[in-house]
Motif scaffolding. Structure first.
Motif, PDB file in Angstrom:
ATOM      1  N   ILE A  16       0.837  -1.203   0.000  1.00  0.00           N
ATOM      2  CA  ILE A  16       0.000   0.000   0.000  1.00  0.00           C
ATOM      3  C   ILE A  16       0.875   1.257   0.000  1.00  0.00           C
ATOM      4  CG2 ILE A  16      -1.653   1.316   1.400  1.00  0.00           C
ATOM      5  CD1 ILE A  16      -2.793  -1.451   2.342  1.00  0.00           C
ATOM      6  N   ALA A  35      11.298   3.421   5.083  1.00  0.00           N
ATOM      7  CA  ALA A  35      11.162   1.988   5.387  1.00  0.00           C
ATOM      8  C   ALA A  35      12.566   1.478   5.740  1.00  0.00           C
ATOM      9  CB  ALA A  35      10.588   1.215   4.202  1.00  0.00           C
ATOM     10  N   ARG A  37      14.055  -1.451   4.190  1.00  0.00           N
ATOM     11  CA  ARG A  37      14.761  -2.115   3.082  1.00  0.00           C
ATOM     12  C   ARG A  37      15.178  -1.101   2.017  1.00  0.00           C
ATOM     13  NH1 ARG A  37      10.302  -6.531   1.845  1.00  0.00           N
ATOM     14  NH2 ARG A  37       9.070  -4.683   2.318  1.00  0.00           N
ATOM     15  N   GLY A  92       3.586  -1.205   8.896  1.00  0.00           N
ATOM     16  CA  GLY A  92       2.945  -2.124   9.827  1.00  0.00           C
ATOM     17  C   GLY A  92       3.326  -3.563   9.550  1.00  0.00           C
ATOM     18  N   VAL A  93       3.098  -4.405  10.547  1.00  0.00           N
ATOM     19  CA  VAL A  93       3.336  -5.845  10.406  1.00  0.00           C
ATOM     20  C   VAL A  93       2.101  -6.578  10.909  1.00  0.00           C
ATOM     21  CG1 VAL A  93       5.859  -5.754  10.616  1.00  0.00           C
ATOM     22  CG2 VAL A  93       4.454  -5.916  12.684  1.00  0.00           C
ATOM     23  N   ILE A 140      -3.022   4.450   8.821  1.00  0.00           N
ATOM     24  CA  ILE A 140      -3.559   3.224   8.220  1.00  0.00           C
ATOM     25  C   ILE A 140      -3.870   2.242   9.352  1.00  0.00           C
ATOM     26  CG2 ILE A 140      -3.255   1.393   6.521  1.00  0.00           C
ATOM     27  CD1 ILE A 140      -3.200   4.184   5.216  1.00  0.00           C
ATOM     28  N   SER A 141      -5.157   2.113   9.627  1.00  0.00           N
ATOM     29  CA  SER A 141      -5.639   1.139  10.615  1.00  0.00           C
ATOM     30  C   SER A 141      -6.028  -0.120   9.839  1.00  0.00           C
ATOM     31  CB  SER A 141      -6.810   1.743  11.386  1.00  0.00           C
ATOM     32  OG  SER A 141      -7.400   0.815  12.253  1.00  0.00           O
ATOM     33  N   SER A 142      -7.178  -0.691  10.100  1.00  0.00           N
ATOM     34  CA  SER A 142      -7.583  -1.931   9.425  1.00  0.00           C
ATOM     35  C   SER A 142      -9.027  -2.258   9.801  1.00  0.00           C
ATOM     36  CB  SER A 142      -6.682  -3.073   9.899  1.00  0.00           C
ATOM     37  OG  SER A 142      -7.194  -4.317   9.492  1.00  0.00           O
ATOM     38  N   GLY A 186      -9.804  -3.418   4.142  1.00  0.00           N
ATOM     39  CA  GLY A 186     -10.052  -4.854   4.230  1.00  0.00           C
ATOM     40  C   GLY A 186      -8.837  -5.533   3.623  1.00  0.00           C
ATOM     41  N   ILE A 188      -6.192  -6.104   0.938  1.00  0.00           N
ATOM     42  CA  ILE A 188      -5.596  -5.429  -0.206  1.00  0.00           C
ATOM     43  C   ILE A 188      -4.368  -6.236  -0.615  1.00  0.00           C
ATOM     44  CG2 ILE A 188      -4.620  -3.248  -1.070  1.00  0.00           C
ATOM     45  CD1 ILE A 188      -7.464  -2.874   0.157  1.00  0.00           C
ATOM     46  N   SER A 190      -0.851  -7.315  -1.267  1.00  0.00           N
ATOM     47  CA  SER A 190       0.450  -6.786  -0.828  1.00  0.00           C
ATOM     48  C   SER A 190       1.287  -7.953  -0.312  1.00  0.00           C
ATOM     49  CB  SER A 190       0.258  -5.767   0.300  1.00  0.00           C
ATOM     50  OG  SER A 190      -0.085  -6.429   1.504  1.00  0.00           O
ATOM     51  N   MET A 192       1.934  -8.442   2.636  1.00  0.00           N
ATOM     52  CA  MET A 192       1.271  -8.891   3.867  1.00  0.00           C
ATOM     53  C   MET A 192       0.192  -9.933   3.591  1.00  0.00           C
ATOM     54  SD  MET A 192      -0.480  -6.458   6.751  1.00  0.00           S
ATOM     55  CE  MET A 192       1.005  -5.728   7.383  1.00  0.00           C
ATOM     56  N   THR A 193      -0.566  -9.726   2.516  1.00  0.00           N
ATOM     57  CA  THR A 193      -1.660 -10.654   2.222  1.00  0.00           C
ATOM     58  C   THR A 193      -1.220 -11.794   1.296  1.00  0.00           C
ATOM     59  OG1 THR A 193      -2.389  -9.086   0.534  1.00  0.00           O
ATOM     60  CG2 THR A 193      -3.596  -9.066   2.605  1.00  0.00           C
TER      61      THR A 193
HETATM   62  N1  LIG Z   1      -2.872  -5.455   2.835  1.00  0.00           N
HETATM   63  C1  LIG Z   1      -3.964  -5.511   3.579  1.00  0.00           C
HETATM   64  O1  LIG Z   1      -4.900  -6.276   3.292  1.00  0.00           O
HETATM   65  C2  LIG Z   1      -4.100  -4.609   4.774  1.00  0.00           C
HETATM   66  C3  LIG Z   1      -5.346  -4.588   5.413  1.00  0.00           C
HETATM   67  C4  LIG Z   1      -5.508  -3.753   6.502  1.00  0.00           C
HETATM   68  C5  LIG Z   1      -4.475  -2.949   6.933  1.00  0.00           C
HETATM   69  N2  LIG Z   1      -3.276  -2.992   6.291  1.00  0.00           N
HETATM   70  C6  LIG Z   1      -2.200  -2.130   6.783  1.00  0.00           C
HETATM   71  O2  LIG Z   1      -1.615  -1.448   5.704  1.00  0.00           O
HETATM   72  C7  LIG Z   1      -0.270  -1.125   6.035  1.00  0.00           C
HETATM   73  C8  LIG Z   1       0.638  -1.509   4.883  1.00  0.00           C
HETATM   74  O3  LIG Z   1       0.644  -2.915   4.752  1.00  0.00           O
HETATM   75  P1  LIG Z   1       0.766  -3.684   3.361  1.00  0.00           P
HETATM   76  O4  LIG Z   1      -0.418  -4.506   3.211  1.00  0.00           O
HETATM   77  O5  LIG Z   1       1.151  -2.744   2.293  1.00  0.00           O
HETATM   78  O6  LIG Z   1       1.950  -4.699   3.709  1.00  0.00           O
HETATM   79  P2  LIG Z   1       3.471  -4.778   3.244  1.00  0.00           P
HETATM   80  O7  LIG Z   1       3.580  -4.844   1.778  1.00  0.00           O
HETATM   81  O8  LIG Z   1       4.036  -5.878   4.071  1.00  0.00           O
HETATM   82  O9  LIG Z   1       4.075  -3.392   3.708  1.00  0.00           O
HETATM   83  C9  LIG Z   1       4.434  -3.110   5.032  1.00  0.00           C
HETATM   84  C10 LIG Z   1       5.406  -1.952   5.003  1.00  0.00           C
HETATM   85  O10 LIG Z   1       5.737  -1.594   6.360  1.00  0.00           O
HETATM   86  C11 LIG Z   1       7.143  -1.464   6.451  1.00  0.00           C
HETATM   87  N3  LIG Z   1       7.599  -1.730   7.801  1.00  0.00           N
HETATM   88  C12 LIG Z   1       7.344  -2.817   8.561  1.00  0.00           C
HETATM   89  N4  LIG Z   1       7.966  -2.700   9.742  1.00  0.00           N
HETATM   90  C13 LIG Z   1       8.621  -1.504   9.731  1.00  0.00           C
HETATM   91  C14 LIG Z   1       9.446  -0.825  10.654  1.00  0.00           C
HETATM   92  N5  LIG Z   1       9.741  -1.344  11.861  1.00  0.00           N
HETATM   93  N6  LIG Z   1       9.948   0.384  10.308  1.00  0.00           N
HETATM   94  C15 LIG Z   1       9.672   0.899   9.099  1.00  0.00           C
HETATM   95  N7  LIG Z   1       8.899   0.318   8.174  1.00  0.00           N
HETATM   96  C16 LIG Z   1       8.380  -0.888   8.500  1.00  0.00           C
HETATM   97  C17 LIG Z   1       7.707  -2.447   5.432  1.00  0.00           C
HETATM   98  O11 LIG Z   1       8.988  -2.015   4.986  1.00  0.00           O
HETATM   99  P3  LIG Z   1      10.402  -2.597   5.426  1.00  0.00           P
HETATM  100  O12 LIG Z   1      10.225  -4.052   5.704  1.00  0.00           O
HETATM  101  O13 LIG Z   1      11.261  -2.295   4.245  1.00  0.00           O
HETATM  102  O14 LIG Z   1      10.771  -1.794   6.629  1.00  0.00           O
HETATM  103  C18 LIG Z   1       6.709  -2.291   4.300  1.00  0.00           C
HETATM  104  O15 LIG Z   1       7.066  -1.210   3.473  1.00  0.00           O
HETATM  105  C19 LIG Z   1       0.022  -1.847   7.349  1.00  0.00           C
HETATM  106  O16 LIG Z   1      -0.107  -0.950   8.417  1.00  0.00           O
HETATM  107  C20 LIG Z   1      -1.065  -2.894   7.426  1.00  0.00           C
HETATM  108  O17 LIG Z   1      -1.360  -3.292   8.746  1.00  0.00           O
HETATM  109  C21 LIG Z   1      -3.072  -3.808   5.220  1.00  0.00           C
END
Ligand SMILES: NC(=O)c1ccc[n+]([C@@H]2O[C@H](COP(=O)([O-])OP(=O)(O)OC[C@H]3O[C@@H](n4cnc5c(N)ncnc54)[C@H](OP(=O)(O)O)[C@@H]3O)[C@@H](O)[C@H]2O)c1
Length: 247
Positions: A16, A35, A37, A92-93, A140-142, A186, A188, A190, A192-193
Motif C-alpha cells: 500500500i 522503510a 529495506r 505495519g506488520v 492506516i488502521s484496518s 479490508g 488489499i 500486498s 502482507m496478504t
Molecule cells: N494489505 C492488507 O490487506 C491490509 C489490510 C488492513 C491494513 N493494512 C495495513 O496497511 C499497512 C501496509 O501494509 P501492506 O499490506 O502494504 O503490507 P506490506 O507490503 O508488508 O508493507 C508493510 C510496510 O511496512 C514497512 N515496515 C514494517 N515494519 C517496519 C518498521 N519497523 N519500520 C519501518 N517500516 C516498516 C515495510 O517495509 P520494510 O520491511 O522495508 O521496513 C513495508 O514497506 C500496514 O499498516 C497494514 O497493517 C493492510
C-alpha cells in the motif's frame, strides 16, 4: 504556479505504501519514502521519478526509533520547499500472537511497530502543521480494528489503538485546520496478504486501493473503510454487538 504537494509515507518499500507513493508521483508531488529495506526503497524512488514526482527522497528508517523518526521529519520538512502537506503512517506488520510459544516477543513487536510507529511518524510533524495551519495526517488502521480475529490479537489491538488515536487527534487539531483521516482497509493485495492461504473476501488491487485512499484523504474523510462491501458488514455487526471472528 500551483504549489506541489509534499507527502511523507512510511512503509513505502512495498504494498500500500509504495502504491500510494506512485499515485502521488503522478500528481508531481515531492515525496519522502521511509522503510527499512534500502534496495526496495530505491526501486520505488526510481518508479516515482519516472511517473513524474517533483523530488523523491528515501529514508532508511525503523519507525520504532523515536529519535530517528524526529530527525527524518525535520529533514523532510526543510526539503525543497519549507513545510509538509500530507503524512501517512502506513508501516505495519501482521505477526500472529505466538501465544503457545510462551514468549511475548512477537506480539510485542506487532504492538510496537503498529502503535509506536504511528506516534513516531505523526507527532514530529504536528508543530510544523500547527504553524502552517494546514495539513493532512493519515493513519492506516484496518478492518481488524472492528473484529476479533483469532491468533492476531496484537494486530487487532494495535489497529484499534491507532484508530482511537486518530479520533482524538482529529478533535485536538481541528482548531489548527489539520485533518486526520483514518483508513481501515479490508484485504488489499500486498506482501502482507500474499502469505495468506485462505480465500480473502473482496480482495482489492493495490493501485486501485491507493487511488481510493488518496481521494478519501483529499475529501478529508474522517474514517474510510474499503472495499465498500465491508461498510455494511461492520455497521451491522456493531449494531448487533457481534464480533466478526472469521475475518
Ligand atoms: N494489505 C492488507 O490487506 C491490509 C489490510 C488492513 C491494513 N493494512 C495495513 O496497511 C499497512 C501496509 O501494509 P501492506 O499490506 O502494504 O503490507 P506490506 O507490503 O508488508 O508493507 C508493510 C510496510 O511496512 C514497512 N515496515 C514494517 N515494519 C517496519 C518498521 N519497523 N519500520 C519501518 N517500516 C516498516 C515495510 O517495509 P520494510 O520491511 O522495508 O521496513 C513495508 O514497506 C500496514 O499498516 C497494514 O497493517 C493492510
Amino acid at each position: 504556479m500551483e504549489s506541489k504537494l509534499k507527502v511523507f509515507i512510511t512503509g513505502a518499500s512495498s504494498g500500500i505504501g509504495s502504491a500510494l507513493a506512485e499515485e502521488y508521483a503522478k500528481q508531481g508531488a515531492i515525496i519522502g519514502l521511509a522503510a527499512r529495506r534500502r534496495d526496495k526503497l530505491q526501486k520505488i524512488k526510481s518508479n516515482c521519478e519516472t511517473l513524474g514526482a517533483e523530488a523523491v527522497v528515501t529514508y532508511n528508517l525503523d519507525v520504532t526509533n523515536e529519535e530517528e523518526s524526529m530527525n527524518v521529519a525535520k529533514d523532510f520538512t526543510h526539503l525543497k520547499k519549507e513545510g509538509i502537506d500530507v503524512v501517512i503512517a502506513n508501516a505495519g506488520v501482521a505477526f500472529s500472537d505466538g501465544l503457545s510459544s510462551g514468549n511475548p516477543k512477537q506480539i510485542n513487536q506487532t504492538l510496537a511497530i503498529n502503535i509506536l510507529g504511528v506516534t513516531n511518524t505523526i507527532v514530529p510533524f504536528v508543530p510544523e502543521m500547527k504553524k502552517q495551519k494546514s495539513g493532512s495526517l493519515v493513519i492506516i488502521s484496518s478492518i481488524a480494528s472492528f473484529t476479533a480475529p483469532p491468533y492476531f490479537g496484537g494486530y487487532a489491538a494495535s489497529k484499534v489503538a491507532v484508530r482511537r488515536l486518530g479520533d482524538t487527534w482529529r478533535r485536538s487539531l481541528k482548531k489548527y485546520k489539520i485533518d486526520v483521516t483514518t483508513i481501515c482497509p479490508g484485504y488489499i493485495k500486498s506482501e502482507m496478504t500474499d502469505v495468506n492461504e485462505f480465500k480473502m473476501p473482496f480482495l482489492m488491487d493495490t493501485d486501485l486501493a491507493a487511488q481510493k485512499m488518496i481521494k478519501a484523504i483529499e475529501s478529508r474523510k474522517k474514517t474510510y473503510i474499503l472495499p465498500w462491501q465491508w461498510r455494511p458488514i461492520i455497521a451491522l455487526s456493531r449494531l448487533f454487538g457481534q464480533k466478526l471472528s472469521k475475518i
